[in-house]
Structure formats: C-alpha cells, structure tokens
Design an enzyme around this catalytic site. Structure first.
Site, PDB file in Angstrom:
ATOM      1  N   LEU A 177      88.156  12.399 119.594  1.00  0.00           N
ATOM      2  CA  LEU A 177      88.935  11.971 120.752  1.00  0.00           C
ATOM      3  C   LEU A 177      89.891  10.867 120.306  1.00  0.00           C
ATOM      4  CD1 LEU A 177      86.196  11.812 123.539  1.00  0.00           C
ATOM      5  CD2 LEU A 177      88.165  13.347 123.469  1.00  0.00           C
TER       6      LEU A 177
ATOM      7  N   HIS B 232      76.614   4.112 105.044  1.00  0.00           N
ATOM      8  CA  HIS B 232      76.524   2.694 105.407  1.00  0.00           C
ATOM      9  C   HIS B 232      75.087   2.209 105.591  1.00  0.00           C
ATOM     10  CE1 HIS B 232      80.902   3.015 107.062  1.00  0.00           C
ATOM     11  NE2 HIS B 232      80.857   2.902 105.746  1.00  0.00           N
TER      12      HIS B 232
END
Length: 274
Positions: free
Chosen positions: A248, A122
């Site tokens: 997570l 990106h």
C-alpha cells in the site's frame, strides 16, 4: 476486466512463472495481525522514529524508556498470530517455489505459519541478549523479570506501536527499573537490529547467496525505505530479475518493478495463492 482483477491475474502469472522465488517482507505483511507499521503511503514516518542503537547503549534514561514501552507492548505483540499473508507465503514455500524468505520483521509470524527457509534479517523480538557477555534468553522469562521489578507499570494499558512497542506518553520513565544481565550485570537488549546497528554479515551473505539462485523477487508489505532490504532489490534489478511488489503506497523501488499491486497483502495473497 477491472484493474483489480487485472492486477491479481498478473500476479498469478508472475508467481506461476517462478520456481525459485526470493521473497522480501516488511511491516505491511503483519498489519493484519494487529502489529502497526511505521510508515504512511508516501514512505514517511507515521510517528517518532524508533530508538537507535547509540541512544540505547549510551544512557540509562533511554533504556528505561525503551523497556517500559516494550514491557507494556509485549502483551499485545506476543499474542499476535499469523494472518492470511503469512499462511499464503508458507504455502508457496511448502510447494517448493521459495528459495528464501527474508523478513525485515521481528515477530516470527512467518515461522508460526509454517514457513520454511526464513531469514530474520533484523533479528527476533522473542529473545534477549547481553551486550557484554552475550548471554541469551527467551523473552517470556525476561518479561516476567521486568514485570516483577515494575508492578505499577505492568498494570498500564496502552495502544500498540510497531515492533512490540507501546504508546506511553507523559510517563516518568526515571521510575522504571531496568534489570541487568543475570550472568554478568551487563546491558540486556532485545535480539533485534536497532537503527544505527549493523545487520550481521552472515545474514546478508545468506540473502545474497539465495538471490544468486533466484529467478524472480517478490516484495510483500515493504516500502523499501531501509537500505538493509532495498539493497537486495537493487541487486536483483542489476541482475535483470523480474520484481513484483504488493504494498500500500509507494516503494523506494517503484521504477524497478515489473508489477505492483497496491492493496493489503493479506487480501491479495489469500486470493492469489490458493
């Protein structure tokens, strides 16, 4: 053996069995460096989505809001340092186990940790470019230009937000002065891929080429909600490559994973990669 130790042992085995890893990292890899991520454990936005390309290019008010937040946020973002996850991945690369590390982050922390063969999918926030003449320059001098044009904003303090942004609410952004390109007077944008903008083809091709030679895929700190990164995991699954993730919360590819460790990236990699 508890589940935590079992996961770590399984990950050690996964890494030990690979000689040509394709690594894909996301925002969760840099949270221990003090850079917030965008999404919660369910993959939903924690805050308002970032500016998109059409809005940035379409009007001065959107650019003023973006650059005001970015100018204030850069002081924190630009001082971020690699954490244990970046250093562990750099060690894997230095051992010759990583064919290519593709990062969705724009912070350059993998390179700062000594990482080799890193692809900034990106782009990079430490450089800016003109959308008209393609002039390019480092962020440091551009930051100085922003602060000289907006001394009252330069004194503001605000909480850090993802990708070098800052939480500035209730401000009158119409008073923020956005400098133009020093060469042609055009629109200057950070050299990153905004939402709604296309990842340059050569970066995508380089990632796919590396994936063809990989023997396993490791995802670190990404929910894979963005297709720009998810497509490589899809391709790996179609090719029958084993895929592991340290993240997570849920990922978009949970049903494709051979192994998932739901713990902070820095803690896991510090223990697994000595």
């Amino acid at each position: 053996m508890d589940s935590r130790m079992s996961d770590l042992q399984a990950l050690r085995g996964f890494l030990g069995g690979s000689e040509r890893l394709f690594v894909l990292t996301g925002a969760g890899c840099s949270t221990a460096s003090g850079i917030p991520d965008y999404r919660d454990g369910q993959g939903q936005w924690k805050r308002k989505p970032p500016i998109d390309f059409q809005a940035f290019m379409g009007g001065q008010p959107a650019r003023a809001r973006y650059w005001a937040r970015s100018m204030v946020g850069w002081r924190h973002f630009g001082q971020a340092r690699p954490n244990a996850a970046h250093h562990a991945l750099a060690r894997l690369a230095q051992r010759g186990q990583v064919d290519l590390l593709v990062t969705q982050n724009v912070d350059r922390l993998h390179q700062a940790a000594g990482g080799r063969e890193v692809l900034d999918l990106h782009g990079r926030l430490d450089e800016v470019r003109c959308m008209q003449c393609d002039w390019r320059g480092p962020r440091g001098p551009w930051q100085h230009t922003l602060e000289l044009a907006n001394p009252q904003w330069a004194a503001l303090q605000a909480g850090a937000a993802p990708d070098g942004d800052a939480d500035l609410e209730g401000q009158d952004f119409s008073r923020f002065v956005v400098p133009s390109c020093p060469r042609c007077g055009g629109i200057v944008k950070p050299d990153v891929v905004f939402f709604g903008e296309t990842v340059p083809r050569e970066r995508v091709q380089r990632a796919y080429a590396a994936l063809e030679h990989a023997d396993a895929v490791l995802v670190v700190g990404s929910s894979l909600m963005l297709y720009s990164g998810y497509r490589f995991v899809q391709a790996a699954a179609r090719a029958g490559l084993p895929i592991a993730a340290i993240n997570l919360g849920r990922t978009r590819a949970d049903d494709m994973l051979a192994l998932k460790v739901s713990r902070p990236c820095d803690e896991v990699l510090a223990e697994v990669v000595s």
